[in-house]
Design a protein around this motif. Structure first.
Motif, PDB file in Angstrom:
ATOM      1  N   SER A 144      40.033  31.441  44.027  1.00 13.46           N
ATOM      2  CA  SER A 144      41.065  31.993  43.152  1.00 13.46           C
ATOM      3  C   SER A 144      40.486  32.868  42.054  1.00 13.46           C
ATOM      4  O   SER A 144      41.165  33.722  41.502  1.00 13.46           O
ATOM      5  CB  SER A 144      41.888  30.852  42.543  1.00 13.46           C
ATOM      6  OG  SER A 144      41.073  30.064  41.677  1.00 13.46           O
ATOM      7  N   ARG A 194      40.672  40.191  43.980  1.00 18.69           N
ATOM      8  CA  ARG A 194      41.414  40.454  45.205  1.00 18.69           C
ATOM      9  C   ARG A 194      41.515  41.979  45.369  1.00 18.69           C
ATOM     10  O   ARG A 194      41.906  42.693  44.446  1.00 18.69           O
ATOM     11  CB  ARG A 194      42.797  39.824  45.129  1.00 18.69           C
ATOM     12  CG  ARG A 194      42.737  38.289  45.158  1.00 18.69           C
ATOM     13  CD  ARG A 194      44.136  37.704  45.156  1.00 18.69           C
ATOM     14  NE  ARG A 194      44.855  38.038  43.923  1.00 18.69           N
ATOM     15  CZ  ARG A 194      46.144  37.757  43.734  1.00 18.69           C
ATOM     16  NH1 ARG A 194      46.848  37.146  44.681  1.00 18.69           N
ATOM     17  NH2 ARG A 194      46.724  38.085  42.604  1.00 18.69           N
ATOM     18  N   THR A 249      42.129  45.549  48.076  1.00 18.25           N
ATOM     19  CA  THR A 249      42.710  46.170  49.264  1.00 18.25           C
ATOM     20  C   THR A 249      41.716  47.221  49.757  1.00 18.25           C
ATOM     21  O   THR A 249      41.220  48.026  48.964  1.00 18.25           O
ATOM     22  CB  THR A 249      44.052  46.842  48.948  1.00 18.25           C
ATOM     23  OG1 THR A 249      44.943  45.846  48.431  1.00 18.25           O
ATOM     24  CG2 THR A 249      44.654  47.472  50.196  1.00 18.25           C
ATOM     25  N   ARG A 254      37.723  39.163  47.768  1.00 17.06           N
ATOM     26  CA  ARG A 254      38.535  38.705  48.902  1.00 17.06           C
ATOM     27  C   ARG A 254      39.741  39.614  49.020  1.00 17.06           C
ATOM     28  O   ARG A 254      40.167  40.257  48.047  1.00 17.06           O
ATOM     29  CB  ARG A 254      38.959  37.240  48.717  1.00 17.06           C
ATOM     30  CG  ARG A 254      39.917  36.986  47.558  1.00 17.06           C
ATOM     31  CD  ARG A 254      40.061  35.483  47.329  1.00 17.06           C
ATOM     32  NE  ARG A 254      40.969  35.187  46.238  1.00 17.06           N
ATOM     33  CZ  ARG A 254      42.265  34.869  46.401  1.00 17.06           C
ATOM     34  NH1 ARG A 254      42.792  34.813  47.615  1.00 17.06           N
ATOM     35  NH2 ARG A 254      43.028  34.601  45.359  1.00 17.06           N
ATOM     36  N   TYR A 255      40.267  39.684  50.235  1.00 13.83           N
ATOM     37  CA  TYR A 255      41.405  40.553  50.486  1.00 13.83           C
ATOM     38  C   TYR A 255      42.654  39.977  49.850  1.00 13.83           C
ATOM     39  O   TYR A 255      42.825  38.758  49.749  1.00 13.83           O
ATOM     40  CB  TYR A 255      41.646  40.716  51.984  1.00 13.83           C
ATOM     41  CG  TYR A 255      40.617  41.584  52.668  1.00 13.83           C
ATOM     42  CD1 TYR A 255      40.370  42.867  52.223  1.00 13.83           C
ATOM     43  CD2 TYR A 255      39.914  41.112  53.775  1.00 13.83           C
ATOM     44  CE1 TYR A 255      39.437  43.676  52.856  1.00 13.83           C
ATOM     45  CE2 TYR A 255      38.982  41.901  54.417  1.00 13.83           C
ATOM     46  CZ  TYR A 255      38.741  43.191  53.944  1.00 13.83           C
ATOM     47  OH  TYR A 255      37.824  43.977  54.560  1.00 13.83           O
ATOM     48  N   LYS A 256      43.522  40.875  49.449  1.00 11.06           N
ATOM     49  CA  LYS A 256      44.830  40.418  48.980  1.00 11.06           C
ATOM     50  C   LYS A 256      45.644  39.915  50.172  1.00 11.06           C
ATOM     51  O   LYS A 256      45.587  40.489  51.259  1.00 11.06           O
ATOM     52  CB  LYS A 256      45.578  41.586  48.310  1.00 11.06           C
ATOM     53  CG  LYS A 256      45.002  42.014  46.983  1.00 11.06           C
ATOM     54  CD  LYS A 256      45.838  43.126  46.371  1.00 11.06           C
ATOM     55  CE  LYS A 256      45.277  43.559  45.018  1.00 11.06           C
ATOM     56  NZ  LYS A 256      46.092  44.637  44.424  1.00 11.06           N
ATOM     57  N   GLU A 257      46.367  38.829  49.935  1.00  7.40           N
ATOM     58  CA  GLU A 257      47.179  38.265  51.022  1.00  7.40           C
ATOM     59  C   GLU A 257      48.510  38.998  51.096  1.00  7.40           C
ATOM     60  O   GLU A 257      49.034  39.474  50.104  1.00  7.40           O
ATOM     61  CB  GLU A 257      47.398  36.770  50.765  1.00  7.40           C
ATOM     62  CG  GLU A 257      46.078  35.980  50.764  1.00  7.40           C
ATOM     63  CD  GLU A 257      46.310  34.513  50.437  1.00  7.40           C
ATOM     64  OE1 GLU A 257      47.472  34.153  50.139  1.00  7.40           O
ATOM     65  OE2 GLU A 257      45.341  33.741  50.476  1.00  7.40           O
TER      66      GLU A 257
END
Length: 522
Positions: free
Chosen positions: A34, A38, A40, A519-522
């Motif tokens: 978390s 995040r 793209t 990390r990639y955005k969900e």
């Protein structure tokens, strides 16, 4: 049975512990994940970069006319205002008639005075013309005499120099022949060889023959024939003596020849110097005489002033006629054609300045649309390009007629578009726009993916995989790039060491750094 229960409790406790550890691991992984940025990411695309230039401008007059009145007159009243639409019957302003009459009287007095001055100058010019003619003739006579005298000196110097050169040439054509040094050394060596060899025998024989000759002459019993034979033998022997080489006469003759040649060369040098001086004296004297002729032919200052006064008189008379024309119109000034007043340079009670008193735009001539572009916008707009121009609700295609750097601000460029006759209204606002498309680039990214460091270098963040606490993780890799082209949405990059198979981070919810886990955005 108790042991079994005990083992079951231990196993249950161990399982609970493992479950607790798994839960803690999942919680920690969730907490760790978390906190990661995040992002793209996208693959670079192949596309062309579109540039759109928009600028607001105003429709301005195409042809302007100036209203002139004689400068210096006093303006009595001004009836027109900037923006007024006028016709040839529209009264623009009035000239003060009293002041106009005073100006006319002053002009007439100035014309009378200047006319009298011109008359006196014309009489004086006739008298001085004869004197100037006499002075010029005398100067020309002096020039001719100077030329004859100085040219005679030059010719005499030429003759003396030519005679000295001819004598030297004759002398050089008849040089004194001398025995070469090698032959002299050879003859001396031969003499020395003879003297040390045959010469000794010759001396001995010479003594013998001399003794015989003396004895023969002293012997009364010897006949005359015997005495003569003894003398002949002695003389013949003396003739066989080898003489020592003597070149003194040759050397003396050669020295005398060289002395004569040196004397002649000195005479030639002196003759050349004399000729040079004679020419210089001639040129200097002729220059001075020519200047005297030129000075004598220069018109006197009275001629120039006379012509100037005549011109001034012509101007005064012309100005007086214009004053009278204004008086005939009772001091009223009208435009020659219809239009809209754009500038006024006269004020009631003030003197009318030189230049245009008023300027009005011709409404019958085509208008021009003017706008201003920045340096960045100018890159995509050139003279002759096709553009779109929105005037009110109408949008039309136009041609860029003029592009130039602004005189007031070198950071800006002035753009002018000629409008067809009947289109646009004076002062109307409009929007000028040009859209251009670049070549196809194979590595294009959104502008949000492009960053710039403090040194002005551009860079992007690429996605790369690496091993971490969560296994295989994604990291941001900072790569410096060269921008080929860009607009407000996309940038074209040079595909050098990047590759189109790697994703580029185009958006992130945190600041990125090189090597930072994402990390990639969900």
């Amino acid at each position: 049975m108790d042991l079994w229960r005990k083992q079951k409790k231990i196993a249950a406790a161990f399982g609970a512990f493992l479950g607790f550890m798994l839960l803690c691991t999942l919680i920690s992984r969730a907490v760790y994940a978390s906190g990661l940025p995040r992002v793209t990411a996208e693959y670079p695309s192949r596309m062309a970069i579109t540039h759109k230039v928009e600028a607001e401008g105003v429709v301005q007059q195409g042809m302007e006319y100036a209203v002139h009145a004689l400068g210096g007159l006093r303006c009595r009243a001004v009836y027109a205002h900037v923006g007024d639409q006028v016709t040839p019957e529209t009264l623009l302003f009035e000239v003060d008639l009293e002041d106009l009459q005073e100006q006319i009287a002053e002009q007439e007095l100035a014309i009378r005075k200047l006319s009298l001055t011109i008359r006196d100058q014309e009489e004086n010019a006739g008298r001085s013309a004869e004197q100037e003619k006499i002075q010029e003739e005398r100067a020309r006579e002096d020039y001719d005499r100077t030329q004859e005298r100085t040219q005679g000196a030059v010719d005499q110097a030429k003759e003396d120099l030519a005679a000295a050169r001819k004598t030297l040439e004759d002398l050089q054509n008849h040089p004194v022949k001398v025995t070469p040094e090698a032959e002299r050394r050879k003859a001396l060596e031969e003499y020395e060889a003879w003297e040390s060899g045959e010469g000794i025998l010759w001396a001995q024989r010479e003594q013998e023959l001399k003794k015989i000759l003396e004895e023969t002459k002293g012997d009364p019993g010897k006949s005359e024939e015997e005495k003569a034979a003894a003398e002949q033998a002695y003389a013949e022997h003396l003739a066989k003596k080898k003489k020592k080489p003597d070149y003194s006469s040759e050397d003396s003759a050669r020295q005398e020849w060289e002395k004569q040649a040196a004397d002649l060369k000195s005479r030639i040098d002196a003759g050349e110097q004399s000729l040079s001086e004679a020419r210089k004296n001639r040129d200097d004297a002729l220059l001075e005489a020519k200047r005297n002729v030129a000075d004598a032919g220069i018109p006197s200052a009275a001629d120039s002033s006379l012509e100037i006064n005549r011109l001034e008189l012509s101007v005064l008379k012309e100005k007086l006629e214009r004053y009278k024309e204004i008086r005939e119109k009772e001091g009223r000034v009208y435009p020659e054609s219809g239009g809209v007043i754009t500038r006024i340079a006269v004020s009631p009670g003030e003197r009318i300045p030189d230049g245009a008193s008023m300027v009005y735009a011709d409404l019958d001539s085509p208008f021009w649309f003017h706008t201003t572009l920045s340096k960045e916008q100018k890159k995509y707009v050139n003279q002759g390009d096709t553009a779109k121009l929105a005037l009110g609700k109408k949008v039309r295609e136009v041609s860029v007629d003029y592009v130039a750097e602004s005189e007031s601000n070198p950071e800006l460029f002035e753009v002018t578009v000629a409008l067809p006759k009947g289109q646009g209204t004076l002062g109307q606002s409009g929007v000028f726009s040009v859209q251009t498309q670049s070549e196809i680039y194979s590595f294009c990214i959104p502008l949000s993916a492009l960053y710039t460091d403090t040194n002005g270098r551009n860079y992007v963040y690429l996605i790369r995989e690496k091993s971490g606490i969560l296994g295989k993780e994604l990291a941001a890799e900072q790569v410096y790039v060269r921008v080929l082209d860009k607009n407000d949405r996309y940038a074209a990059l040079e595909e050098d060491g990047i590759g189109s198979e790697r994703k580029v981070i185009v958006d992130a919810d945190q600041l990125l750094e090189d090597g930072k886990i994402v990390r990639y955005k969900e």
